[in-house]
Design a protein around this motif. Sequence first.
Motif, PDB file in Angstrom:
ATOM      1  N   VAL A 265     -14.241  84.660  21.458  1.00 67.62           N
ATOM      2  CA  VAL A 265     -15.292  83.851  20.835  1.00 67.62           C
ATOM      3  C   VAL A 265     -14.689  82.881  19.829  1.00 67.62           C
ATOM      4  O   VAL A 265     -15.077  81.702  19.747  1.00 67.62           O
ATOM      5  CB  VAL A 265     -16.337  84.767  20.178  1.00 67.62           C
ATOM      6  CG1 VAL A 265     -17.294  83.953  19.306  1.00 67.62           C
ATOM      7  CG2 VAL A 265     -17.128  85.526  21.243  1.00 67.62           C
ATOM      8  N   ARG A 266     -13.726  83.379  19.069  1.00 62.37           N
ATOM      9  CA  ARG A 266     -13.081  82.521  18.063  1.00 62.37           C
ATOM     10  C   ARG A 266     -12.357  81.354  18.733  1.00 62.37           C
ATOM     11  O   ARG A 266     -12.459  80.203  18.271  1.00 62.37           O
ATOM     12  CB  ARG A 266     -12.107  83.359  17.244  1.00 62.37           C
ATOM     13  CG  ARG A 266     -11.426  82.597  16.126  1.00 62.37           C
ATOM     14  CD  ARG A 266     -10.355  83.439  15.494  1.00 62.37           C
ATOM     15  NE  ARG A 266      -9.668  82.739  14.432  1.00 62.37           N
ATOM     16  CZ  ARG A 266      -8.490  83.078  13.945  1.00 62.37           C
ATOM     17  NH1 ARG A 266      -7.857  84.129  14.441  1.00 62.37           N
ATOM     18  NH2 ARG A 266      -7.934  82.393  12.971  1.00 62.37           N
ATOM     19  N   ARG A 269     -14.867  78.830  20.109  1.00 61.84           N
ATOM     20  CA  ARG A 269     -15.450  78.005  19.049  1.00 61.84           C
ATOM     21  C   ARG A 269     -14.486  76.902  18.634  1.00 61.84           C
ATOM     22  O   ARG A 269     -14.899  75.761  18.388  1.00 61.84           O
ATOM     23  CB  ARG A 269     -15.795  78.887  17.843  1.00 61.84           C
ATOM     24  CG  ARG A 269     -17.033  79.754  18.046  1.00 61.84           C
ATOM     25  CD  ARG A 269     -17.252  80.660  16.859  1.00 61.84           C
ATOM     26  NE  ARG A 269     -18.453  81.462  17.025  1.00 61.84           N
ATOM     27  CZ  ARG A 269     -18.783  82.469  16.218  1.00 61.84           C
ATOM     28  NH1 ARG A 269     -17.995  82.795  15.198  1.00 61.84           N
ATOM     29  NH2 ARG A 269     -19.890  83.145  16.437  1.00 61.84           N
ATOM     30  N   VAL A 272     -14.608  74.279  21.373  1.00 61.15           N
ATOM     31  CA  VAL A 272     -15.837  73.496  21.289  1.00 61.15           C
ATOM     32  C   VAL A 272     -15.745  72.484  20.154  1.00 61.15           C
ATOM     33  O   VAL A 272     -16.130  71.300  20.301  1.00 61.15           O
ATOM     34  CB  VAL A 272     -17.047  74.427  21.098  1.00 61.15           C
ATOM     35  CG1 VAL A 272     -18.291  73.630  20.691  1.00 61.15           C
ATOM     36  CG2 VAL A 272     -17.318  75.217  22.368  1.00 61.15           C
ATOM     37  N   PHE A 273     -15.223  72.914  19.025  1.00 64.42           N
ATOM     38  CA  PHE A 273     -15.079  72.006  17.892  1.00 64.42           C
ATOM     39  C   PHE A 273     -14.129  70.861  18.241  1.00 64.42           C
ATOM     40  O   PHE A 273     -14.399  69.682  17.927  1.00 64.42           O
ATOM     41  CB  PHE A 273     -14.564  72.779  16.677  1.00 64.42           C
ATOM     42  CG  PHE A 273     -14.336  71.941  15.461  1.00 64.42           C
ATOM     43  CD1 PHE A 273     -15.402  71.473  14.707  1.00 64.42           C
ATOM     44  CD2 PHE A 273     -13.046  71.592  15.067  1.00 64.42           C
ATOM     45  CE1 PHE A 273     -15.194  70.686  13.590  1.00 64.42           C
ATOM     46  CE2 PHE A 273     -12.822  70.811  13.960  1.00 64.42           C
ATOM     47  CZ  PHE A 273     -13.906  70.351  13.205  1.00 64.42           C
ATOM     48  N   ARG A 315     -17.936  75.154  28.220  1.00 65.69           N
ATOM     49  CA  ARG A 315     -17.431  75.998  27.143  1.00 65.69           C
ATOM     50  C   ARG A 315     -18.578  76.557  26.295  1.00 65.69           C
ATOM     51  O   ARG A 315     -18.528  77.705  25.838  1.00 65.69           O
ATOM     52  CB  ARG A 315     -16.476  75.182  26.258  1.00 65.69           C
ATOM     53  CG  ARG A 315     -15.182  74.787  26.949  1.00 65.69           C
ATOM     54  CD  ARG A 315     -14.347  76.031  27.246  1.00 65.69           C
ATOM     55  NE  ARG A 315     -13.081  75.684  27.876  1.00 65.69           N
ATOM     56  CZ  ARG A 315     -12.900  75.673  29.192  1.00 65.69           C
ATOM     57  NH1 ARG A 315     -13.915  75.962  30.016  1.00 65.69           N
ATOM     58  NH2 ARG A 315     -11.727  75.354  29.699  1.00 65.69           N
ATOM     59  N   LEU A 316     -19.603  75.759  26.131  1.00 66.06           N
ATOM     60  CA  LEU A 316     -20.754  76.256  25.368  1.00 66.06           C
ATOM     61  C   LEU A 316     -21.464  77.386  26.110  1.00 66.06           C
ATOM     62  O   LEU A 316     -21.908  78.372  25.494  1.00 66.06           O
ATOM     63  CB  LEU A 316     -21.727  75.119  25.084  1.00 66.06           C
ATOM     64  CG  LEU A 316     -21.282  74.098  24.028  1.00 66.06           C
ATOM     65  CD1 LEU A 316     -22.265  72.939  23.948  1.00 66.06           C
ATOM     66  CD2 LEU A 316     -21.156  74.773  22.664  1.00 66.06           C
ATOM     67  N   LEU A 319     -19.288  80.400  25.734  1.00 65.62           N
ATOM     68  CA  LEU A 319     -19.406  80.896  24.366  1.00 65.62           C
ATOM     69  C   LEU A 319     -20.707  81.657  24.176  1.00 65.62           C
ATOM     70  O   LEU A 319     -20.738  82.722  23.539  1.00 65.62           O
ATOM     71  CB  LEU A 319     -19.317  79.728  23.382  1.00 65.62           C
ATOM     72  CG  LEU A 319     -19.439  80.066  21.896  1.00 65.62           C
ATOM     73  CD1 LEU A 319     -18.334  81.014  21.477  1.00 65.62           C
ATOM     74  CD2 LEU A 319     -19.411  78.784  21.060  1.00 65.62           C
ATOM     75  N   GLU A 320     -21.783  81.138  24.733  1.00 62.38           N
ATOM     76  CA  GLU A 320     -23.070  81.828  24.628  1.00 62.38           C
ATOM     77  C   GLU A 320     -23.022  83.186  25.311  1.00 62.38           C
ATOM     78  O   GLU A 320     -23.547  84.182  24.792  1.00 62.38           O
ATOM     79  CB  GLU A 320     -24.158  80.953  25.246  1.00 62.38           C
ATOM     80  CG  GLU A 320     -25.553  81.543  25.152  1.00 62.38           C
ATOM     81  CD  GLU A 320     -26.606  80.650  25.777  1.00 62.38           C
ATOM     82  OE1 GLU A 320     -27.773  81.058  25.845  1.00 62.38           O
ATOM     83  OE2 GLU A 320     -26.239  79.529  26.220  1.00 62.38           O
ATOM     84  N   GLN A 323     -20.853  85.580  23.176  1.00 58.42           N
ATOM     85  CA  GLN A 323     -21.565  85.977  21.967  1.00 58.42           C
ATOM     86  C   GLN A 323     -22.672  86.972  22.278  1.00 58.42           C
ATOM     87  O   GLN A 323     -22.880  87.941  21.526  1.00 58.42           O
ATOM     88  CB  GLN A 323     -22.141  84.747  21.268  1.00 58.42           C
ATOM     89  CG  GLN A 323     -21.088  83.892  20.579  1.00 58.42           C
ATOM     90  CD  GLN A 323     -21.686  82.677  19.916  1.00 58.42           C
ATOM     91  OE1 GLN A 323     -22.727  82.166  20.341  1.00 58.42           O
ATOM     92  NE2 GLN A 323     -21.038  82.186  18.875  1.00 58.42           N
TER      93      GLN A 323
END
Length: 471
Positions: A265-266, A269, A272-273, A315-316, A319-320, A323
């Motif tokens: 997850v890290r 993120r 994504v950033f 990627r989102l 990530l979802e 999470q």
Amino acid sequence: MDTRPSCPTLLALPPWSSASPSRLQSVYSDILRQKESNPDSYQANIRWWHKALESLARSGIQQEKSTFVISVGPVLMTLLRVQGVGKPLALPTVINELRAQQVLHPKLAFLTQRKSIYDPSPLTGRIAAYALSTFWWSLEQLGVAGEDGLNSTAQDHMDASWWGDYVVVPMVASAADALIAKHPHDHCLTSVLYSVDELKDQIYSVLGAADGLLDDDADILLKFLQRNRSAIVMDGEVVKFTNLDAGIGKITVVDRGVLELKTSVRHLRAQVFQLQRTMDEYTSKACDSLQQNQKQAALSYLRVRKHIEQLLHKRLESLETLQAGLIDVEDALGNRQLMKAYQASTATLQSVLSYPSSHDKSVAKILGALQEATKNAKELEGLIRVGWSSAPEGRVEMHEFEAEINAELETLAALEEDIDTVAERLENLSLKPPTEKPQMPELEGATSRLLYGSASKVKGLGTTRPVALEG
């Protein structure tokens, strides 16, 4: 006297900045003999050097890899030299004394030692430290040691066992306590599990760059947290904050799985950033190209931006999903803890109900005995009330004596008034010598009237007393 140090910034550090030349001469001289001759001065000098070495380590003017470590040796002797005072001849004694007080600890032993650094050092180590200090003093008496520490003729035979890198333990302990105080105490796995690199990043963010944390500081701090504070457990790259009230735990397969999810997850993120920043850059480039009338370049930038946008959506979504999986794991672990609590409470309740006094027959027997005892108590209370109401004649009532007592008090009050009247008349009576011989009958009559004319009987006394006089 010129007391300029060899290092210009040394004089600005406490306690050098507030020390007079005479004070510097005192703390720089060999203080070993003061340990027996003047213990108070010796301990004061040791405390001065304690503050000085901490200030030196915190300033970062010596070490490049850690502010928790000072490197003791010829370089430090030269760095601390003050013109007009010389090099610190007290340094060997200071290092050995601070090692004995657990203020300084050899760096290599600090990072490899399994037992707490606060455990008493072996007797052989203390004997060796004392022998080293004695040896240094002997060299000075023989003229081998001088202002610069040792003469060049003896440098090849110098015992340099006190040289080396030392961890300043109070600085490490203070940083460890600050990190523990700022760490969340909810004991959620996502909050207590870290990779080594992630925890190092957190150490830098919590303690801040103002504290001067460098490369080796995190390793020293993690070792102290694990061994001396029992705040974390480590297994390879997995670090877990423990519940200090429950003692040291261990890292399980579940912990590794949760940490892997958390790390993924890290990383997502961070991706994504980075993708969002890249999209913004291509958008800016396309706008600049349009302003310069470079339509082809702008179109190319927009196409690249479109591909980045599609990758960002993927990627989102990943990530979802991760999470959500991490939340499900936390939910399952919480349910497991609740089931353990339910199981413990059930076992406790069953244990309580298994007592013989909790059986149906026992409860009925106890309640029956209680009812019988209550009935007997009420019967006894009724008998006592009947007996009390039927015995008024045998009791002595205080109100029967009240009238008689009041009458006696009135009689005594009247008697006190008559006595006061007699005393007043006696004071006003004037006695004159007779001019002629009085007649006996009259004198006897007057005397009788004087003494007994107003006498009264006092009830209960049975005697007659004169209480008044006639004029």
